[in-house]
Motif scaffolding. Structure first.
Motif, PDB file in Angstrom:
ATOM      1  N   GLN A  71       0.831  -1.188   0.000  1.00 62.66           N
ATOM      2  CA  GLN A  71       0.000   0.000   0.000  1.00 62.66           C
ATOM      3  C   GLN A  71       0.871   1.245   0.000  1.00 62.66           C
ATOM      4  OE1 GLN A  71      -2.114  -0.953   3.643  1.00 62.66           O
ATOM      5  NE2 GLN A  71      -3.974  -1.363   2.494  1.00 62.66           N
ATOM      6  N   VAL A  72       0.556   2.187  -0.867  1.00 60.49           N
ATOM      7  CA  VAL A  72       1.291   3.444  -0.907  1.00 60.49           C
ATOM      8  C   VAL A  72       1.088   4.170   0.416  1.00 60.49           C
ATOM      9  CG1 VAL A  72       1.461   5.684  -2.049  1.00 60.49           C
ATOM     10  CG2 VAL A  72       1.108   3.623  -3.401  1.00 60.49           C
ATOM     11  N   GLY A  73       2.168   4.671   0.974  1.00 60.12           N
ATOM     12  CA  GLY A  73       2.096   5.410   2.221  1.00 60.12           C
ATOM     13  C   GLY A  73       2.134   4.542   3.463  1.00 60.12           C
ATOM     14  N   VAL A  74       2.251   3.215   3.290  1.00 58.09           N
ATOM     15  CA  VAL A  74       2.345   2.305   4.424  1.00 58.09           C
ATOM     16  C   VAL A  74       3.751   1.704   4.425  1.00 58.09           C
ATOM     17  CG1 VAL A  74       1.443   0.202   5.483  1.00 58.09           C
ATOM     18  CG2 VAL A  74      -0.111   1.790   4.348  1.00 58.09           C
ATOM     19  N   ALA A  75       4.521   2.007   5.463  1.00 60.19           N
ATOM     20  CA  ALA A  75       5.904   1.538   5.537  1.00 60.19           C
ATOM     21  C   ALA A  75       5.960   0.047   5.824  1.00 60.19           C
ATOM     22  CB  ALA A  75       6.658   2.298   6.616  1.00 60.19           C
ATOM     23  N   THR A  76       6.962  -0.589   5.293  1.00 63.60           N
ATOM     24  CA  THR A  76       7.258  -1.979   5.617  1.00 63.60           C
ATOM     25  C   THR A  76       8.779  -2.122   5.632  1.00 63.60           C
ATOM     26  OG1 THR A  76       6.730  -4.289   5.155  1.00 63.60           O
ATOM     27  CG2 THR A  76       7.230  -2.890   3.254  1.00 63.60           C
ATOM     28  N   GLY A  77       9.257  -3.304   5.981  1.00 65.14           N
ATOM     29  CA  GLY A  77      10.698  -3.460   6.041  1.00 65.14           C
ATOM     30  C   GLY A  77      11.106  -4.883   6.322  1.00 65.14           C
ATOM     31  N   THR A  78      12.356  -5.017   6.770  1.00 64.91           N
ATOM     32  CA  THR A  78      12.940  -6.333   6.985  1.00 64.91           C
ATOM     33  C   THR A  78      13.800  -6.362   8.234  1.00 64.91           C
ATOM     34  OG1 THR A  78      15.003  -5.866   5.800  1.00 64.91           O
ATOM     35  CG2 THR A  78      13.181  -6.727   4.491  1.00 64.91           C
ATOM     36  N   LEU A  79      14.045  -7.578   8.676  1.00 65.49           N
ATOM     37  CA  LEU A  79      15.170  -7.852   9.554  1.00 65.49           C
ATOM     38  C   LEU A  79      16.343  -7.983   8.602  1.00 65.49           C
ATOM     39  CD1 LEU A  79      13.545 -10.720  11.661  1.00 65.49           C
ATOM     40  CD2 LEU A  79      13.713  -8.296  12.266  1.00 65.49           C
ATOM     41  N   ILE A  80      17.529  -7.555   8.991  1.00 64.87           N
ATOM     42  CA  ILE A  80      18.663  -7.682   8.079  1.00 64.87           C
ATOM     43  C   ILE A  80      19.908  -8.127   8.835  1.00 64.87           C
ATOM     44  CG2 ILE A  80      19.184  -5.217   8.225  1.00 64.87           C
ATOM     45  CD1 ILE A  80      20.157  -5.508   5.237  1.00 64.87           C
ATOM     46  N   GLN A  81      20.539  -9.168   8.297  1.00 58.81           N
ATOM     47  CA  GLN A  81      21.811  -9.649   8.825  1.00 58.81           C
ATOM     48  C   GLN A  81      22.840  -9.401   7.738  1.00 58.81           C
ATOM     49  OE1 GLN A  81      21.724 -13.656  10.329  1.00 58.81           O
ATOM     50  NE2 GLN A  81      23.921 -13.702  10.683  1.00 58.81           N
ATOM     51  N   ALA A  82      23.690  -8.406   7.960  1.00 68.41           N
ATOM     52  CA  ALA A  82      24.639  -7.998   6.922  1.00 68.41           C
ATOM     53  C   ALA A  82      26.019  -7.700   7.499  1.00 68.41           C
ATOM     54  CB  ALA A  82      24.095  -6.782   6.180  1.00 68.41           C
ATOM     55  N   GLY A  83      26.442  -8.484   8.447  1.00 69.36           N
ATOM     56  CA  GLY A  83      27.785  -8.342   8.987  1.00 69.36           C
ATOM     57  C   GLY A  83      28.054  -6.979   9.592  1.00 69.36           C
ATOM     58  N   GLU A  84      29.207  -6.438   9.251  1.00 70.53           N
ATOM     59  CA  GLU A  84      29.666  -5.183   9.844  1.00 70.53           C
ATOM     60  C   GLU A  84      28.862  -3.965   9.418  1.00 70.53           C
ATOM     61  OE1 GLU A  84      32.041  -4.817  12.267  1.00 70.53           O
ATOM     62  OE2 GLU A  84      31.815  -7.013  12.298  1.00 70.53           O
ATOM     63  N   HIS A  85      28.062  -4.075   8.357  1.00 66.92           N
ATOM     64  CA  HIS A  85      27.316  -2.918   7.868  1.00 66.92           C
ATOM     65  C   HIS A  85      26.112  -2.578   8.729  1.00 66.92           C
ATOM     66  CE1 HIS A  85      29.807  -2.741   4.349  1.00 66.92           C
ATOM     67  NE2 HIS A  85      29.593  -4.030   4.144  1.00 66.92           N
ATOM     68  N   TYR A  86      25.585  -3.558   9.445  1.00 68.52           N
ATOM     69  CA  TYR A  86      24.412  -3.350  10.294  1.00 68.52           C
ATOM     70  C   TYR A  86      24.668  -4.023  11.631  1.00 68.52           C
ATOM     71  CZ  TYR A  86      21.566  -1.961   6.281  1.00 68.52           C
ATOM     72  OH  TYR A  86      21.052  -1.323   5.200  1.00 68.52           O
ATOM     73  N   LYS A  87      24.629  -3.239  12.692  1.00 71.52           N
ATOM     74  CA  LYS A  87      24.801  -3.792  14.029  1.00 71.52           C
ATOM     75  C   LYS A  87      23.606  -3.395  14.887  1.00 71.52           C
ATOM     76  CE  LYS A  87      29.816  -3.660  13.894  1.00 71.52           C
ATOM     77  NZ  LYS A  87      31.016  -3.128  14.495  1.00 71.52           N
ATOM     78  N   PRO A  88      23.026  -4.350  15.619  1.00 68.19           N
ATOM     79  CA  PRO A  88      21.921  -4.014  16.513  1.00 68.19           C
ATOM     80  C   PRO A  88      22.376  -3.019  17.581  1.00 68.19           C
ATOM     81  CG  PRO A  88      22.096  -6.387  16.226  1.00 68.19           C
ATOM     82  CD  PRO A  88      23.320  -5.778  15.611  1.00 68.19           C
ATOM     83  N   GLY A  89      21.433  -2.227  18.080  1.00 69.51           N
ATOM     84  CA  GLY A  89      21.751  -1.279  19.132  1.00 69.51           C
ATOM     85  C   GLY A  89      20.496  -0.817  19.848  1.00 69.51           C
ATOM     86  N   SER A  90      20.656  -0.419  21.104  1.00 73.97           N
ATOM     87  CA  SER A  90      19.506  -0.002  21.904  1.00 73.97           C
ATOM     88  C   SER A  90      19.387   1.513  22.023  1.00 73.97           C
ATOM     89  CB  SER A  90      19.592  -0.610  23.305  1.00 73.97           C
ATOM     90  OG  SER A  90      20.753  -0.139  23.962  1.00 73.97           O
ATOM     91  N   ASP A  91      20.210   2.259  21.303  1.00 72.66           N
ATOM     92  CA  ASP A  91      20.145   3.711  21.424  1.00 72.66           C
ATOM     93  C   ASP A  91      20.097   4.428  20.078  1.00 72.66           C
ATOM     94  OD1 ASP A  91      22.711   3.146  20.637  1.00 72.66           O
ATOM     95  OD2 ASP A  91      23.684   4.261  22.232  1.00 72.66           O
ATOM     96  N   GLY A  92      19.723   3.722  19.042  1.00 71.16           N
ATOM     97  CA  GLY A  92      19.617   4.317  17.713  1.00 71.16           C
ATOM     98  C   GLY A  92      18.204   4.772  17.413  1.00 71.16           C
ATOM     99  N   ILE A  93      17.845   4.753  16.161  1.00 68.91           N
ATOM    100  CA  ILE A  93      16.518   5.163  15.717  1.00 68.91           C
ATOM    101  C   ILE A  93      15.469   4.259  16.348  1.00 68.91           C
ATOM    102  CG2 ILE A  93      15.008   5.289  13.696  1.00 68.91           C
ATOM    103  CD1 ILE A  93      17.559   6.020  12.103  1.00 68.91           C
ATOM    104  N   LEU A  94      14.355   4.845  16.763  1.00 71.94           N
ATOM    105  CA  LEU A  94      13.281   4.079  17.390  1.00 71.94           C
ATOM    106  C   LEU A  94      12.137   3.895  16.398  1.00 71.94           C
ATOM    107  CD1 LEU A  94      12.208   2.742  19.947  1.00 71.94           C
ATOM    108  CD2 LEU A  94      11.343   4.981  20.656  1.00 71.94           C
ATOM    109  N   ILE A  95      11.824   2.650  16.086  1.00 70.27           N
ATOM    110  CA  ILE A  95      10.734   2.305  15.172  1.00 70.27           C
ATOM    111  C   ILE A  95       9.510   1.960  16.010  1.00 70.27           C
ATOM    112  CG2 ILE A  95       9.925   0.615  13.481  1.00 70.27           C
ATOM    113  CD1 ILE A  95      12.884   0.218  12.726  1.00 70.27           C
ATOM    114  N   TYR A  96       8.353   2.509  15.627  1.00 71.05           N
ATOM    115  CA  TYR A  96       7.082   2.185  16.280  1.00 71.05           C
ATOM    116  C   TYR A  96       6.266   1.273  15.375  1.00 71.05           C
ATOM    117  CZ  TYR A  96       7.387   5.619  20.063  1.00 71.05           C
ATOM    118  OH  TYR A  96       7.750   6.311  21.181  1.00 71.05           O
ATOM    119  N   PHE A  97       5.869   0.114  15.899  1.00 68.55           N
ATOM    120  CA  PHE A  97       4.949  -0.770  15.201  1.00 68.55           C
ATOM    121  C   PHE A  97       3.532  -0.454  15.670  1.00 68.55           C
ATOM    122  CE2 PHE A  97       8.797  -3.268  14.679  1.00 68.55           C
ATOM    123  CZ  PHE A  97       8.642  -3.809  13.419  1.00 68.55           C
TER     124      PHE A  97
END
Length: 121
Positions: free
Chosen positions: A45-71
């Motif tokens: 749907q246009v205007g409805v965000a979606t996304g993925t979980l991503i495992q990409a080595g050093e390019h993406y690291k989980p963190g608890s103080d970055g951008i906050l996504i609301y579901f």
């Protein structure tokens, strides 16, 4: 204006299980070379965000103080009640933002990311 998001993970299987249990959804994992992406359900749907979980080595690291996504949820109490059993940590249970803006809660997922929930009731 938000069209896409990616939540970094270090263990795709663990993260997939966590999000499937919390949101009662199916996540489809795709392999793109060394990158793995776990696709959230998408209604295209246009205007409805979606996304993925991503495992990409050093390019993406989980963190608890970055951008906050609301579901978005019908009632955040439903999803927040499943977080700890699924392997996450509740940081803030359901609380009212205001009468006009509904409720929120947030947690740390199985990978260490801070994620939020929002509902009107």
């Amino acid at each position: 204006m938000i069209a896409w998001f990616e939540i970094p993970v270090t263990d795709m299987s663990r993260a997939k299980t966590f999000y499937e249990r919390v949101f009662d959804i199916d996540i489809s994992v795709q392999h793109m070379g060394e990158i793995q992406m776990g696709w959230f359900p998408n209604k295209n749907q246009v205007g409805v965000a979606t996304g993925t979980l991503i495992q990409a080595g050093e390019h993406y690291k989980p963190g608890s103080d970055g951008i906050l996504i609301y579901f978005s949820c019908d009632d955040v109490a439903n999803e927040i009640s499943k977080v700890e059993e699924a392997g996450g940590q509740v940081i803030s249970g359901k609380k009212q933002i205001s009468e006009d803006h509904g409720y929120m809660a947030y947690f740390i997922d199985s990978e260490g990311n801070r994620i939020a929930l929002h509902s009107q009731k």
